[in-house]
Design a protein around this motif. Structure first.
Motif, mmCIF file in Angstrom:
data_model
loop_
_atom_site.group_PDB
_atom_site.id
_atom_site.type_symbol
_atom_site.label_atom_id
_atom_site.label_comp_id
_atom_site.label_asym_id
_atom_site.label_seq_id
_atom_site.Cartn_x
_atom_site.Cartn_y
_atom_site.Cartn_z
ATOM 1 N N SER A 26 24.658 -58.036 20.656
ATOM 2 C CA SER A 26 23.374 -58.600 21.093
ATOM 3 C C SER A 26 22.315 -57.511 21.259
ATOM 4 O O SER A 26 21.766 -57.297 22.337
ATOM 5 C CB SER A 26 23.541 -59.384 22.402
ATOM 6 O OG SER A 26 24.519 -60.391 22.276
ATOM 7 N N PHE A 27 22.001 -56.831 20.173
ATOM 8 C CA PHE A 27 21.105 -55.679 20.219
ATOM 9 C C PHE A 27 19.632 -56.092 20.164
ATOM 10 O O PHE A 27 19.255 -57.045 19.481
ATOM 11 C CB PHE A 27 21.389 -54.747 19.038
ATOM 12 C CG PHE A 27 22.803 -54.221 19.014
ATOM 13 C CD1 PHE A 27 23.157 -53.132 19.783
ATOM 14 C CD2 PHE A 27 23.773 -54.835 18.232
ATOM 15 C CE1 PHE A 27 24.458 -52.649 19.775
ATOM 16 C CE2 PHE A 27 25.069 -54.366 18.216
ATOM 17 C CZ PHE A 27 25.419 -53.272 18.986
ATOM 18 N N THR A 28 18.800 -55.344 20.879
ATOM 19 C CA THR A 28 17.349 -55.450 20.789
ATOM 20 C C THR A 28 16.782 -54.036 20.704
ATOM 21 O O THR A 28 17.186 -53.156 21.476
ATOM 22 C CB THR A 28 16.750 -56.148 22.019
ATOM 23 O OG1 THR A 28 17.306 -57.458 22.144
ATOM 24 C CG2 THR A 28 15.242 -56.252 21.900
ATOM 25 N N VAL A 29 15.853 -53.815 19.777
ATOM 26 C CA VAL A 29 15.182 -52.524 19.639
ATOM 27 C C VAL A 29 13.761 -52.670 20.161
ATOM 28 O O VAL A 29 13.038 -53.600 19.774
ATOM 29 C CB VAL A 29 15.160 -52.056 18.173
ATOM 30 C CG1 VAL A 29 14.439 -50.714 18.051
ATOM 31 C CG2 VAL A 29 16.579 -51.952 17.618
ATOM 32 N N SER A 30 13.335 -51.773 21.034
ATOM 33 C CA SER A 30 11.964 -51.836 21.539
ATOM 34 C C SER A 30 10.992 -51.447 20.429
ATOM 35 O O SER A 30 11.287 -50.587 19.598
ATOM 36 C CB SER A 30 11.794 -50.895 22.738
ATOM 37 O OG SER A 30 12.014 -49.547 22.355
ATOM 38 N N PRO A 31 9.809 -52.070 20.374
ATOM 39 C CA PRO A 31 8.847 -51.771 19.315
ATOM 40 C C PRO A 31 8.393 -50.320 19.275
ATOM 41 O O PRO A 31 8.009 -49.820 18.216
ATOM 42 C CB PRO A 31 7.678 -52.711 19.632
ATOM 43 C CG PRO A 31 8.279 -53.819 20.413
ATOM 44 C CD PRO A 31 9.373 -53.189 21.214
ATOM 45 N N PHE A 38 21.478 -53.702 24.767
ATOM 46 C CA PHE A 38 22.642 -54.420 24.240
ATOM 47 C C PHE A 38 23.561 -54.846 25.377
ATOM 48 O O PHE A 38 23.370 -54.445 26.544
ATOM 49 C CB PHE A 38 23.397 -53.563 23.220
ATOM 50 C CG PHE A 38 23.953 -52.260 23.765
ATOM 51 C CD1 PHE A 38 25.271 -52.169 24.191
ATOM 52 C CD2 PHE A 38 23.152 -51.127 23.838
ATOM 53 C CE1 PHE A 38 25.786 -50.975 24.675
ATOM 54 C CE2 PHE A 38 23.655 -49.927 24.317
ATOM 55 C CZ PHE A 38 24.976 -49.848 24.746
ATOM 56 N N LEU A 39 24.560 -55.661 25.032
ATOM 57 C CA LEU A 39 25.594 -56.087 25.967
ATOM 58 C C LEU A 39 26.911 -55.406 25.614
ATOM 59 O O LEU A 39 27.208 -55.172 24.444
ATOM 60 C CB LEU A 39 25.774 -57.603 25.927
ATOM 61 C CG LEU A 39 24.569 -58.469 26.294
ATOM 62 C CD1 LEU A 39 24.918 -59.945 26.126
ATOM 63 C CD2 LEU A 39 24.104 -58.184 27.713
ATOM 64 N N ARG A 40 27.696 -55.114 26.641
ATOM 65 C CA ARG A 40 29.034 -54.551 26.421
ATOM 66 C C ARG A 40 29.808 -54.636 27.728
ATOM 67 O O ARG A 40 29.259 -54.400 28.803
ATOM 68 C CB ARG A 40 28.932 -53.090 25.964
ATOM 69 C CG ARG A 40 30.263 -52.424 25.645
ATOM 70 C CD ARG A 40 30.039 -50.999 25.118
ATOM 71 N NE ARG A 40 29.362 -50.158 26.099
ATOM 72 C CZ ARG A 40 28.873 -48.950 25.833
ATOM 73 N NH1 ARG A 40 28.978 -48.436 24.608
ATOM 74 N NH2 ARG A 40 28.276 -48.250 26.772
ATOM 75 N N ALA A 412 22.648 -56.144 10.728
ATOM 76 C CA ALA A 412 21.704 -55.209 11.329
ATOM 77 C C ALA A 412 20.692 -55.938 12.193
ATOM 78 O O ALA A 412 20.480 -57.145 12.071
ATOM 79 C CB ALA A 412 20.984 -54.412 10.231
ATOM 80 N N VAL A 413 20.070 -55.163 13.068
ATOM 81 C CA VAL A 413 18.910 -55.583 13.851
ATOM 82 C C VAL A 413 17.856 -54.511 13.651
ATOM 83 O O VAL A 413 18.157 -53.313 13.755
ATOM 84 C CB VAL A 413 19.256 -55.737 15.347
ATOM 85 C CG1 VAL A 413 18.001 -56.002 16.166
ATOM 86 C CG2 VAL A 413 20.276 -56.842 15.549
#
Length: 712
Positions: A26-31, A38-40, A412-413
């Protein structure tokens, strides 16, 4: 007797939830390219997910925990509201803690629900805070500007300030609306079959939302009981079985100022709200489907009046598939979609196809100013076969460029110039996660997942004239001089379920069965995804072809692998369970024993969006439903159709494939005088996350198969 090695894998497989615990997701990259969120969970056996942040400005430092459920709940047990339990079941989510989160446009604020409570955390090294709002809270999402958080509680959409102030209801039940009406939640078939888990969407300007209103009043009620606890009331479930009414779904434009405008489209002709997209690149965009799914219309919404304008229309004589990431607007306002054109599945931007028959596009991951990031498999005209591989590609003005390298299953994200590439490979367990940045060395995000005690050794091949993708697994240390082995087919074998994947973990259980003395065959026949539109849609009005391809695969590969075709078994879950039951009942000349887990046996009992896509409605196509049914199978009483041992396994709490499927099959087998075994799983849903149950299911299945095939 079961050896310590065998028992070790079965227990490890169960404790690690199929080796998914401890893996980042569940990845998110900041702009601004500074953070990956992410979650882990904390280890390969820890079921509690935490929210983590990896600061890319200090790539050598360990990721930090932004929110820890153990701390937030003071060690108390997590309590899930009914809506959250249902959401997790639809998502096949078996872990706990923070299983989902949402961020604002800058990825500076995250919101999540925990035990029905709302939490917000500033991701630039802030601390999580509980916001005192009415609950239980489901699916909280910050506004793009980070000033508000919208969430669902008790069937109403509410909004609060990011500081917890000014909480109020935006869309709730009005006078005359009962408990059948809910705002902001996805209905059953949207979450189960359309991969639409959301029920509300923020505007880019953060001043209003699109809110789904669902009404299940006309949906027939089913009752899920727990016979092991007769003191408990059955659970009432609105279940839209094939040929019966669906939930009524409307869409509202709701402003933070209290304004409310209904979005208007021809819901009688296009009742399924399959996709919603709202970005700064254009008007809100809807994808609405006809009930038979042969027509889909892309609609732009006028945010002042709620009127809709068709942007694009598609038709298909079989059905129109839904894809992740589309439809959407490109930054320049062109429509981005995936379409079946010219016998291929292609990426289309505006009116121009950007890929051809060499690629089979599967999903859109990100839409940039100059390119589109997609996942794709090798198409029918690829230069070389890539059995089971899925790669990440950049598609744009410079053509098509593969981003992922080496055999494997990649995804990918991406945000801006930062890409999180996740790569599962056939030779190593788990998945490697690398953060790719232009002109800078990759950053690795560690996985805490356990390493399996065995190594899968799939041999990828193709079978028959149709080149059916297959994986064959033999016992560890098997030599040609050891002679032929009993064969175990281990398929899913139906729509939306690819099993032949170039990834180690995908074949671990099959390898464990192989190490018990079987030659295991996994075959992806017609109807399975990842090859071509024609391959997937060949099963339209004839799902029985999926059994024909399993037969062809085992018979054709018998000349190349040590298969003892006099001892052939089959096991499967869900559609694979249906296939296992179908195999021993329809083709006892080929299959000698089967294990059917959570099988769909009476297709009239399965949901509208899935079942009607392939067979139409039971009212219009009664002969088709009868021909596909296991409980009305004329072959049950045919003397030339010998009985084969069949184990039926089903969770009594399953609200997707309800236990009535297995009970009706057992009754039909009993009436026909056919011996069989039934294994009911108390308190178990369509998933089997409980450790002891998951472990013992493997052991009981292999014992049944060996007994039935007279294996020592």
């Amino acid at each position: 007797m079961t050896s310590p090695q065998q028992l070790s894998f079965a227990r490890q497989h169960a404790r690690t939830q199929r080796f998914t615990l401890g893996a980042p997701r569940s990845f998110t990259v900041s702009p601004d390219g500074e953070r990956v969120v992410f979650l882990r969970s904390g280890s390969g056996t820890d079921r509690v997910n935490r929210l983590w942040v990896k600061d890319l400005g200090a790539p050598d430092e360990e990721a930090r925990i932004a929110a820890d459920p153990g701390v937030l709940l003071n060690g108390a047990q997590e309590r899930l509201p009914a809506e959250e339990r249902a959401r997790r079941e639809r998502a096949r989510e078996g872990s706990g803690g923070i299983v989902g989160y949402a961020v604002d446009a800058e990825a500076g604020l995250a919101a999540f629900a925990l035990s029905g409570r709302l939490y917000a955390v500033a991701l630039r090294a802030g601390t999580p805070r509980r916001l005192a709002v009415p609950g239980p809270v489901v699916d909280p999402r910050p506004s793009p500007d980070g000033r508000h958080i919208a969430y669902v509680a008790r069937g109403a959409l509410r909004v609060t300030g990011a500081d917890g102030e000014g909480d109020r209801e935006l869309a709730g039940r009005e006078e005359g609306e009962g408990a059948d009406v809910a705002y902001g939640l996805a209905e059953f078939v949207a979450a189960e079959e359309m991969s639409r888990s959301r029920g509300f969407w923020w505007s880019p300007g953060s001043d209003r939302l699109l809110v789904a209103r669902t009404d299940t009043a006309e949906v027939r009620r089913w009752w899920i009981s727990d016979p092991a606890h007769p003191d408990r009331r059955p659970t009432e479930v609105p279940y839209p079985a094939a040929g019966t009414p669906n939930a009524e779904v409307r869409l509202l434009l709701v402003g933070l100022d209290g304004s409310r405008t209904e979005v208007v489209w021809d819901r009688a002709r296009l009742p399924y709200l399959a996709r919603v997209h709202w970005s700064a690149a254009g008007a809100p965009l809807l994808l609405a489907q006809s009930r038979d799914q042969r027509e889909a219309v892309y609609l732009a919404v006028d945010t002042e009046t709620g009127a809709t304008t068709p942007v694009h229309r598609e038709e298909d004589p079989a059905w129109l598939e839904l894809f992740a990431g589309v439809p959407a607007w490109a930054p320049d306002g062109r429509l981005v979609r995936i379409a079946d054109e010219g016998g291929a599945r292609v990426l289309v931007v505006g009116d121009r196809p950007l890929t051809g028959a060499r690629l089979h596009v599967r999903a859109v991951l990100d839409i940039g100013a100059h390119d589109v990031l997609v996942t794709a498999s090798a198409g029918e005209e690829a230069e070389a076969p890539e059995t089971g591989e899925i790669h990440v590609y950049r598609v744009g003005g410079l053509g098509v460029e593969r981003l992922s390298e080496g055999p494997g299953v990649h995804t990918a994200v991406r945000t801006g110039a930062v890409t999180v590439l996740v790569s599962a490979r056939p030779e190593t367990s788990g998945a490697a996660v690398r953060v790719l940045r232009e002109a800078r060395r990759p950053v690795v995000i560690d996985s805490y997942a356990e390493t399996p005690v065995l190594t899968a050794r799939p041999r990828f091949t193709e079978a028959g004239a149709r080149r059916i993708p297959c994986a064959v697994l033999l016992p560890r240390g098997h030599r040609e001089s050891d002679g032929p082995l009993p064969v175990l087919l281990d398929p899913y074998g139906g729509p939306h379920g690819q099993r032949v994947l170039a990834a180690q973990n995908a074949h671990l259980t099959s390898q464990w069965f192989a190490d018990q003395g079987f030659a295991v065959l996994v075959a992806d026949g017609r109807g399975t995804p990842g090859r071509s539109p024609a391959w997937e849609k060949a099963v339209h009005r004839n799902l029985l072809l999926t059994l024909d391809d399993q037969v062809e695969a085992v018979q054709e590969l018998a000349g190349r692998f040590p298969f003892d075709t006099g001892r052939v078994a089959i096991r499967g879950w869900s559609y694979g369970g249906y296939l296992a039951g179908l195999a021993v009942l329809r083709r006892p000349d080929v299959f000698h024993v089967g294990v059917a887990g959570a099988p769909v046996t009476d297709l009239r009992l399965y949901d509208t969006h899935y079942q009607e896509r392939y067979l139409g409605t039971p009212q219009d196509e009664p002969e088709l439903y009868a021909a596909h049914s296991l409980v009305t199978d004329d072959g049950l009483s045919a003397p030339e159709n010998p009985a084969r041992p069949l184990m039926i396994i089903h969770g009594l709490a399953d609200d997707n494939v309800v236990v009535a499927h297995s009970l009706r099959l057992s009754a039909a087998l009993l009436a026909a005088g056919r011996p069989h075994e039934v294994l009911p799983l108390t308190g178990v849903t369509h998933m089997t996350p409980q450790e002891q149950i998951a472990e013992n299911l493997l052991l009981l299945q292999v014992d049944f198969l060996k007994r039935s095939l007279n294996m020592k």
